[in-house]
Design an enzyme around this catalytic site. Structure first.
Site, mmCIF file in Angstrom:
data_model
loop_
_atom_site.group_PDB
_atom_site.id
_atom_site.type_symbol
_atom_site.label_atom_id
_atom_site.label_comp_id
_atom_site.label_asym_id
_atom_site.label_seq_id
_atom_site.Cartn_x
_atom_site.Cartn_y
_atom_site.Cartn_z
ATOM 1 N N TYR A 193 88.862 56.235 23.130
ATOM 2 C CA TYR A 193 89.623 56.903 22.076
ATOM 3 C C TYR A 193 89.223 57.455 20.988
ATOM 4 C CZ TYR A 193 92.181 52.643 21.872
ATOM 5 O OH TYR A 193 93.805 51.727 22.130
ATOM 6 N N HIS B 26 87.736 43.118 28.909
ATOM 7 C CA HIS B 26 86.468 43.844 27.933
ATOM 8 C C HIS B 26 85.991 43.516 26.755
ATOM 9 C CE1 HIS B 26 88.000 48.449 30.173
ATOM 10 N NE2 HIS B 26 87.532 47.321 30.864
ATOM 11 N N PRO C 185 101.092 53.765 19.925
ATOM 12 C CA PRO C 185 100.524 53.192 21.158
ATOM 13 C C PRO C 185 99.242 53.202 20.779
ATOM 14 C CG PRO C 185 101.169 55.127 21.889
ATOM 15 C CD PRO C 185 101.589 55.368 20.573
ATOM 16 N N TYR D 211 91.585 45.090 16.485
ATOM 17 C CA TYR D 211 91.610 45.737 17.431
ATOM 18 C C TYR D 211 92.322 44.558 18.790
ATOM 19 C CZ TYR D 211 91.938 48.267 22.279
ATOM 20 O OH TYR D 211 91.943 49.266 23.472
ATOM 21 N N LYS E 162 98.917 47.535 20.361
ATOM 22 C CA LYS E 162 99.835 46.442 19.879
ATOM 23 C C LYS E 162 101.172 46.638 20.360
ATOM 24 C CE LYS E 162 96.005 45.313 16.448
ATOM 25 N NZ LYS E 162 95.233 44.633 18.457
#
Ligand code: APR
Ligand code: PHB
Length: 393
Positions: free
Chosen positions: A201, A72, A293, A384, A297
């Site tokens: 998200y 991704h 979550p 990220y 990580k």
């Protein structure tokens, strides 16, 4: 019995460390409380940082991940009916993440270990830790009704948050930092195509939501729920209706729903124990730290600890660099605290932490800033995809 490194726990941390050490000619035995099938039945997250991917490749267990995992280049953040695309590669020096389930990582590691002929003992409920302050530590446990002593040079505590290893560090030395959040994540796994090719998200006044996936035919969705919620009260219909209500209309209208194949509520927690080493005992993964979550990580931090301890142990055994052992805790914690910060921040920015409308407006301003300014996007993207590992020396 004798081995060089005794590993407690056959989760991703224990299995990955075991595989890398085995490949480097360092003998190890894994002692696991549960059965292999039970370990594989746990549904966990599925986003791998590039560093984790590289470590899995180095361990020689990446064949299926490289074939079936999905690279991704970006993620999406939804708020106020808007969707912002975060171009990870663009803002994080070309880096990407790999979407590949932790269950699959564990399955690949178990298969590689079995093929390598390295010893794993499952269904051992009573392991205990001895003599970590001496140069001949050991584990003791019962196997087939007989008491066993496994002598070793070092013990790797990879036994997760509910394990015993952490407690072997004397209370007067051990320092624990913890933050518990007042909500949980209700997760559903379904045999349906993901609503979007990238993870979404989402922040919403009804609560956070996440659209994730395991493949182009299998989706994973989450909803923020009060921690008091019972999973039995969430029919599939109720879940899909609530999810749709939090999504921007353009996303909700394309959501494909179906029967859930797994549904559970997970609490959110931030936790760190310091130090991560005492005598001949080293802690790795969830045994030493937990993150909520939201930043994906958990597994990546376990891999980060494995990276450091593995590289140190190779230098210890191959070059006699025993002085490096004392560096493990500080090296690991440096990266862990930055990921703790990121996970806490993502959680705070995206969840309904407060009923105060002022706090809500501040969250929206923060979301807008970090998803539109160059410096905001860089901070988000670089954290990220994962901060770099340091050299062990
Ligand atoms: N003796 C032996 N094994 C134990 C004991 C014990 N006393 N206590 C726990 N275990 C085992 C658990 O059964 C489990 O299989 O240790 C293993 C720990 O595995 P995980 O909880 O998966 O932890 P870890 O390997 O650190 O993986 C990192 O990343 O995505 C996150 O939380 C997620 O599991 C994930 C973690
Ligand atoms: C998941 O796919 O389960 C997942 C993905 C990203 C997260 C958390 C969980 O941040």
């Amino acid at each position: 019995m004798r081995t060089q490194v005794a590993i407690i726990g056959a989760g991703p941390a224990g299995l990955l460390l075991g595989q890398l050490l085995h490949n480097a000619g360092i003998s190890n035995v894994i002692i696991e409380r549960r059965s292999g099938d039970y370990v594989l039945s746990r549904i966990r997250a599925g986003v791998l940082e590039e560093g984790t991917v590289q470590l899995l490749r180095e361990a020689g267990v990446s064949q299926r991940m490289d074939a079936e995992g999905m690279v991704h280049h970006g993620v999406q953040i939804a708020f106020r009916e808007q969707i912002r695309h975060i171009d990870l590669s663009r803002h994080a020096d070309g880096k990407t993440v790999m979407v590949y389930g932790q269950t699959e990582v564990t399955r690949d590691l178990m298969a590689a270990r079995a093929a390598a002929g390295a010893l794993s003992l499952y269904n051992i409920p009573d392991v205990s830790i001895h003599n970590i302050e001496s140069s001949n530590p050991s584990l003791q446990f019962t196997l087939n009704g007989e008491r066993q002593v496994l002598e070793c040079d070092y013990i790797a505590g990879c036994d997760g948050f509910h394990g015993i290893s952490r407690h072997a560090i004397p209370a007067e030395i051990r320092c624990e930092y913890e933050k518990v959040y007042p909500f949980g994540w209700l997760g559903v796994l379904s045999e349906t195509p993901p609503v979007s090719p990238e993870l979404i998200y989402g922040a919403h006044s009804r609560g956070f939501f996440l659209c994730s996936m395991r493949s182009m035919a299998r989706s994973r969705y989450y909803l923020e729920v009060p921690i008091s919620e019972q999973v039995e009260d969430w029919s599939d219909d109720r879940f899909w209706t609530e999810l749709r209500s939090r999504m921007p209309e353009s996303v909700a209208s394309t959501l494909v729903t179906g029967a859930s194949i797994e549904k559970s509520i997970a609490p959110l927690r931030s936790f760190v124990v310091e130090p991560m080493q005492y005598g001949r005992l080293f802690l790795l993964g969830d045994a030493a730290h937990i993150v909520p979550p939201t930043g994906a990580k958990g597994l990546n931090l376990a891999a980060s600890d494995v990276n450091y301890l593995y590289r140190i142990l190779v230098k210890v055994y191959h070059e006699g660099r025993t002085e490096l052992l004392a560096r493990y805790s500080a090296l690991a914690l440096d990266r862990i605290w930055k990921a703790e910060r990121f996970s806490w921040w993502m959680t705070s920015m995206l969840h309904r932490l407060s009923a105060n409308p002022f706090d809500h407006r501040v969250q929206l301003a923060e979301l807008d800033y970090f998803t539109s300014s160059e410096e905001g996007l860089q901070t988000l993207a670089r954290n990220y995809v994962g901060l770099p590992y340091q050299d062990v020396g």
